[in-house]
Design a protein around this motif. Structure first.
Motif, PDB file in Angstrom:
ATOM      1  N   THR A  12       0.813  -1.215   0.000  1.00  0.00           N
ATOM      2  CA  THR A  12       0.000   0.000   0.000  1.00  0.00           C
ATOM      3  C   THR A  12       0.849   1.270   0.000  1.00  0.00           C
ATOM      4  OG1 THR A  12      -1.766  -1.188   1.163  1.00  0.00           O
ATOM      5  CG2 THR A  12      -1.868   1.216   1.181  1.00  0.00           C
ATOM      6  N   PRO A  13       1.922   1.363   0.806  1.00  0.00           N
ATOM      7  CA  PRO A  13       2.741   2.582   0.760  1.00  0.00           C
ATOM      8  C   PRO A  13       3.342   2.849  -0.620  1.00  0.00           C
ATOM      9  CG  PRO A  13       3.208   1.329   2.754  1.00  0.00           C
ATOM     10  CD  PRO A  13       2.354   0.461   1.890  1.00  0.00           C
ATOM     11  N   ASP A  14       3.698   1.785  -1.352  1.00  0.00           N
ATOM     12  CA  ASP A  14       4.253   1.964  -2.693  1.00  0.00           C
ATOM     13  C   ASP A  14       3.218   2.584  -3.626  1.00  0.00           C
ATOM     14  OD1 ASP A  14       7.000   0.147  -2.857  1.00  0.00           O
ATOM     15  OD2 ASP A  14       5.573  -0.590  -1.390  1.00  0.00           O
ATOM     16  N   VAL A  15       1.979   2.091  -3.544  1.00  0.00           N
ATOM     17  CA  VAL A  15       0.922   2.626  -4.385  1.00  0.00           C
ATOM     18  C   VAL A  15       0.591   4.059  -3.976  1.00  0.00           C
ATOM     19  CG1 VAL A  15      -1.431   2.287  -5.223  1.00  0.00           C
ATOM     20  CG2 VAL A  15       0.009   0.313  -4.728  1.00  0.00           C
ATOM     21  N   GLU A  16       0.631   4.330  -2.679  1.00  0.00           N
ATOM     22  CA  GLU A  16       0.362   5.687  -2.194  1.00  0.00           C
ATOM     23  C   GLU A  16       1.398   6.669  -2.718  1.00  0.00           C
ATOM     24  OE1 GLU A  16      -1.635   8.685   0.045  1.00  0.00           O
ATOM     25  OE2 GLU A  16      -2.196   6.719  -0.745  1.00  0.00           O
ATOM     26  N   ARG A  17       2.657   6.256  -2.706  1.00  0.00           N
ATOM     27  CA  ARG A  17       3.703   7.136  -3.241  1.00  0.00           C
ATOM     28  C   ARG A  17       3.498   7.373  -4.737  1.00  0.00           C
ATOM     29  NH1 ARG A  17       7.015   4.364   0.541  1.00  0.00           N
ATOM     30  NH2 ARG A  17       7.461   2.720  -1.000  1.00  0.00           N
ATOM     31  N   LEU A  18       3.076   6.333  -5.426  1.00  0.00           N
ATOM     32  CA  LEU A  18       2.833   6.471  -6.859  1.00  0.00           C
ATOM     33  C   LEU A  18       1.708   7.452  -7.138  1.00  0.00           C
ATOM     34  CD1 LEU A  18       3.304   5.467  -9.796  1.00  0.00           C
ATOM     35  CD2 LEU A  18       1.583   3.716  -9.336  1.00  0.00           C
ATOM     36  N   THR A  19       0.585   7.314  -6.426  1.00  0.00           N
ATOM     37  CA  THR A  19      -0.554   8.199  -6.665  1.00  0.00           C
ATOM     38  C   THR A  19      -0.233   9.634  -6.236  1.00  0.00           C
ATOM     39  OG1 THR A  19      -1.495   7.530  -4.527  1.00  0.00           O
ATOM     40  CG2 THR A  19      -2.258   6.366  -6.474  1.00  0.00           C
ATOM     41  N   ASN A  20       0.562   9.799  -5.189  1.00  0.00           N
ATOM     42  CA  ASN A  20       0.952  11.138  -4.765  1.00  0.00           C
ATOM     43  C   ASN A  20       1.773  11.851  -5.837  1.00  0.00           C
ATOM     44  OD1 ASN A  20      -0.314  11.072  -2.285  1.00  0.00           O
ATOM     45  ND2 ASN A  20       1.483  10.329  -1.194  1.00  0.00           N
ATOM     46  N   SER A  21       2.536  11.077  -6.610  1.00  0.00           N
ATOM     47  CA  SER A  21       3.360  11.673  -7.660  1.00  0.00           C
ATOM     48  C   SER A  21       2.547  12.012  -8.903  1.00  0.00           C
ATOM     49  CB  SER A  21       4.495  10.713  -8.038  1.00  0.00           C
ATOM     50  OG  SER A  21       3.978   9.541  -8.670  1.00  0.00           O
ATOM     51  N   ILE A  22       1.328  11.441  -9.008  1.00  0.00           N
ATOM     52  CA  ILE A  22       0.506  11.644 -10.201  1.00  0.00           C
ATOM     53  C   ILE A  22      -0.578  12.678  -9.965  1.00  0.00           C
ATOM     54  CG2 ILE A  22      -1.113  10.527 -11.794  1.00  0.00           C
ATOM     55  CD1 ILE A  22       0.474   7.942 -11.352  1.00  0.00           C
ATOM     56  N   PHE A  23      -1.234  12.619  -8.801  1.00  0.00           N
ATOM     57  CA  PHE A  23      -2.365  13.495  -8.524  1.00  0.00           C
ATOM     58  C   PHE A  23      -1.905  14.806  -7.901  1.00  0.00           C
ATOM     59  CE2 PHE A  23      -4.686   9.617  -9.082  1.00  0.00           C
ATOM     60  CZ  PHE A  23      -5.931  10.020  -9.544  1.00  0.00           C
ATOM     61  N   PRO A  24      -2.612  15.896  -8.179  1.00  0.00           N
ATOM     62  CA  PRO A  24      -2.283  17.165  -7.522  1.00  0.00           C
ATOM     63  C   PRO A  24      -2.511  17.067  -6.022  1.00  0.00           C
ATOM     64  CG  PRO A  24      -4.394  17.325  -8.655  1.00  0.00           C
ATOM     65  CD  PRO A  24      -3.777  16.014  -9.062  1.00  0.00           C
ATOM     66  N   ASN A  25      -1.649  17.690  -5.276  1.00  0.00           N
ATOM     67  CA  ASN A  25      -1.733  17.633  -3.809  1.00  0.00           C
ATOM     68  C   ASN A  25      -2.812  18.608  -3.333  1.00  0.00           C
ATOM     69  OD1 ASN A  25      -1.269  17.065  -1.168  1.00  0.00           O
ATOM     70  ND2 ASN A  25       0.629  18.254  -1.024  1.00  0.00           N
ATOM     71  N   HIS A  26      -4.029  18.128  -3.317  1.00  0.00           N
ATOM     72  CA  HIS A  26      -5.175  18.971  -2.986  1.00  0.00           C
ATOM     73  C   HIS A  26      -6.031  18.242  -1.960  1.00  0.00           C
ATOM     74  CE1 HIS A  26      -8.784  21.401  -3.292  1.00  0.00           C
ATOM     75  NE2 HIS A  26      -8.142  22.256  -4.060  1.00  0.00           N
ATOM     76  N   PRO A  27      -6.400  18.905  -0.839  1.00  0.00           N
ATOM     77  CA  PRO A  27      -7.115  18.198   0.232  1.00  0.00           C
ATOM     78  C   PRO A  27      -8.545  17.825  -0.106  1.00  0.00           C
ATOM     79  CG  PRO A  27      -6.941  20.530   0.745  1.00  0.00           C
ATOM     80  CD  PRO A  27      -6.096  20.306  -0.478  1.00  0.00           C
ATOM     81  N   TYR A  28      -9.115  18.367  -1.192  1.00  0.00           N
ATOM     82  CA  TYR A  28     -10.525  18.106  -1.486  1.00  0.00           C
ATOM     83  C   TYR A  28     -10.704  17.260  -2.740  1.00  0.00           C
ATOM     84  CZ  TYR A  28     -11.074  21.768   1.976  1.00  0.00           C
ATOM     85  OH  TYR A  28     -11.000  22.503   3.120  1.00  0.00           O
ATOM     86  N   ILE A  29      -9.690  16.522  -3.080  1.00  0.00           N
ATOM     87  CA  ILE A  29      -9.786  15.635  -4.226  1.00  0.00           C
ATOM     88  C   ILE A  29     -10.156  14.233  -3.747  1.00  0.00           C
ATOM     89  CG2 ILE A  29      -8.514  14.518  -6.090  1.00  0.00           C
ATOM     90  CD1 ILE A  29      -9.120  17.410  -6.635  1.00  0.00           C
ATOM     91  N   SER A  30     -11.249  13.708  -4.250  1.00  0.00           N
ATOM     92  CA  SER A  30     -11.579  12.307  -3.991  1.00  0.00           C
ATOM     93  C   SER A  30     -11.197  11.516  -5.230  1.00  0.00           C
ATOM     94  CB  SER A  30     -13.079  12.147  -3.706  1.00  0.00           C
ATOM     95  OG  SER A  30     -13.842  12.489  -4.848  1.00  0.00           O
ATOM     96  N   PHE A  31     -10.675  10.353  -5.034  1.00  0.00           N
ATOM     97  CA  PHE A  31     -10.196   9.614  -6.202  1.00  0.00           C
ATOM     98  C   PHE A  31     -10.245   8.113  -5.948  1.00  0.00           C
ATOM     99  CE2 PHE A  31      -6.525  10.373  -3.566  1.00  0.00           C
ATOM    100  CZ  PHE A  31      -5.772   9.223  -3.654  1.00  0.00           C
ATOM    101  N   ASP A  32     -10.316   7.407  -7.049  1.00  0.00           N
ATOM    102  CA  ASP A  32     -10.244   5.948  -7.058  1.00  0.00           C
ATOM    103  C   ASP A  32      -8.972   5.533  -7.770  1.00  0.00           C
ATOM    104  OD1 ASP A  32     -12.397   4.801  -5.730  1.00  0.00           O
ATOM    105  OD2 ASP A  32     -13.751   5.166  -7.394  1.00  0.00           O
ATOM    106  N   VAL A  33      -8.369   4.474  -7.315  1.00  0.00           N
ATOM    107  CA  VAL A  33      -7.249   3.847  -8.010  1.00  0.00           C
ATOM    108  C   VAL A  33      -7.611   2.386  -8.209  1.00  0.00           C
ATOM    109  CG1 VAL A  33      -4.782   3.377  -8.021  1.00  0.00           C
ATOM    110  CG2 VAL A  33      -5.653   5.400  -6.844  1.00  0.00           C
ATOM    111  N   PHE A  34      -7.671   1.968  -9.453  1.00  0.00           N
ATOM    112  CA  PHE A  34      -8.088   0.607  -9.779  1.00  0.00           C
ATOM    113  C   PHE A  34      -6.930  -0.150 -10.424  1.00  0.00           C
ATOM    114  CE2 PHE A  34     -11.756   3.365 -10.098  1.00  0.00           C
ATOM    115  CZ  PHE A  34     -12.757   2.681  -9.439  1.00  0.00           C
TER     116      PHE A  34
END
Length: 412
Positions: free
Chosen positions: A99-121
């Motif tokens: 999970t931490p690896d995927v979290e780091r990956l998504t953090n590098s792709i998505f804008p760092n915004h507190p009100y963004i909801s997102f799915d990763v499939f």
């Protein structure tokens, strides 16, 4: 190619064999030793040899690793997924938290915004490359969505974001593009290429755009929508390995019917010929007339390295039947023409979820229970063993060197 020192007594073929047994992490470090080592490790033939060797080593150790994925719609800064790797080490089951690896990956792709909801499939795995789909929305501006998909090699940490296919906005049925879904990913052995299948619903409820992406061309191409007797069909996103010999398989429902799990066809798509084919499910597997449709679930995927149907009944006495394809339209691949019931498990006292499959080499089956927790089922003893992790998607995973971009090494 001078791979080893002239005074070294190790033959070159033995040297290659030794390297093929090493983890990807070590080989990436060895690329810095010399240009000749780098050229060898980047050589397509060695990359395939290394993958085959890693696959064989896992089988010798007792099992092929399974990537278990649980995705959740959530708010930024809360883990959107749970990702674990189930494997065997010295005969014992081990679970690695990715999970931490995927979290780091998504953090590098998505804008760092507190009100963004997102799915990763997770939409599939081929040769150690994972296909991911990202969907997000600004919770303060409903309808403002963003979406993309990408390819990720966790072993080499290489990532490629795939651009969304360009289509006129007025064709999209759902605002913000949330109609875009990756429904398939696999490797085409004929063209030596990785391909993604996506569907995009348009304003008419019975029209879908089917698009296929090629990694080698970095381009989306529209393909003809599959139809049976003039009736269009739709497919569900895969929850397990469903690509075999360059052909992807789905459970397909016809769009002129309300969803009914008893009314479906098997849909196959050949990555090489770019042709869809329909075939019938085994008649003996269909539920009886009057059976509660809400208590019937189907999955299609690999079982013992063959395409199989997993039929789950949860009403009354729960049961699971596994049917494997025994005959195909094009020899060893293509549309399945004949089926055999390989395993029938009943009654099952435990409360089942909607997922079953991925038989392990020791005969155990992976089940998703009603609470989405992973449970290993032993057909011999009839016992379930809960593993303490949740999942709703499972794909086989073996690490690899396969690149997502071409690396060229010039020897001087």
């Amino acid at each position: 190619m001078d791979l080893v020192d002239t005074n070294c007594i190790i033959p070159e073929d033995v040297f290659r064999d030794i390297l093929s047994r090493l983890p990807v992490r070590n080989l990436l470090q060895f690329r810095c030793v010399s240009k000749s080592w780098c050229a060898l490790i980047d050589d397509p033939t060695f990359i395939q040899t290394h993958y085959n060797a890693q696959y064989a080593l896992h089988k010798v150790h007792g099992d092929l690793p399974k990537l278990l994925w649980k995705h959740l719609l959530t708010i930024r800064r809360i883990y959107p997924i749970q990702c674990h790797l189930l494997s065997k080490q010295h005969g014992d089951d081990t679970v690695l938290n990715l999970t931490p690896d995927v979290e780091r990956l998504t953090n590098s792709i998505f804008p760092n915004h507190p009100y963004i909801s997102f799915d990763v499939f997770c939409r599939g795995i081929a040769n150690g490359i994972i296909c991911l789909q990202f969907r997000g929305m600004d919770v303060k501006q409903l309808g403002r969505g963003f979406f993309s998909c990408g390819l990720w090699n966790p072993a080499s940490r290489e990532v490629k974001i795939v651009a969304f296919p360009h289509l006129p906005d007025q064709r999209t049925r759902i605002p913000g593009g949330f109609g875009f879904d990756v429904v398939g990913f696999g490797f085409d052995p004929v063209s030596n290429d990785y391909k993604i299948v996506a569907i995009i619903p348009v304003k008419s409820d019975i029209v879908l755009l089917y698009m296929v992406y090629s990694l080698s061309t970095d381009f989306w191409k529209r393909v003809c929508q599959p139809s049976l007797l003039g009736i269009n069909a739709t497919v569900r996103c895969p929850g397990m390995d469903a690509c075999f010999n360059g052909v992807h398989y789905w459970i397909a429902n016809l769009l002129n019917n309300e969803y009914d799990p008893k009314i479906f066809r098997i849909l196959s798509y050949n990555f090489s010929t770019e042709v869809f084919r329909f075939s019938d499910p085994p008649q003996g597997a269909l539920p009886p007339v009057g059976y509660n449709s809400d208590k019937v679930m189907w999955n299609i995927g690999l079982h013992n390295e063959s395409i199989a149907l997993f039929f789950i009944r949860t009403a009354g006495e729960a049961s699971v039947d596994i049917w494997t394809a025994t005959e195909f339209e094009d020899g060893d691949f293509g549309a399945p023409l004949a089926w055999q019931c390989l395993i029938s498990i009943k009654p099952i006292i435990e409360r089942l979820g909607s997922w079953v499959g991925a038989q392990r080499m020791n005969g155990d089956l992976l089940f998703s229970m009603f609470d989405c927790e992973l449970s290993l089922y032993n057909p011999t003893t009839g016992q379930f063993r809960r593993m303490g992790i949740n999942f709703d998607i499972c794909f086989g995973y073996v690490e690899s060197l396969f690149p997502l971009s071409r690396r060229v090494v010039v020897l001087t």
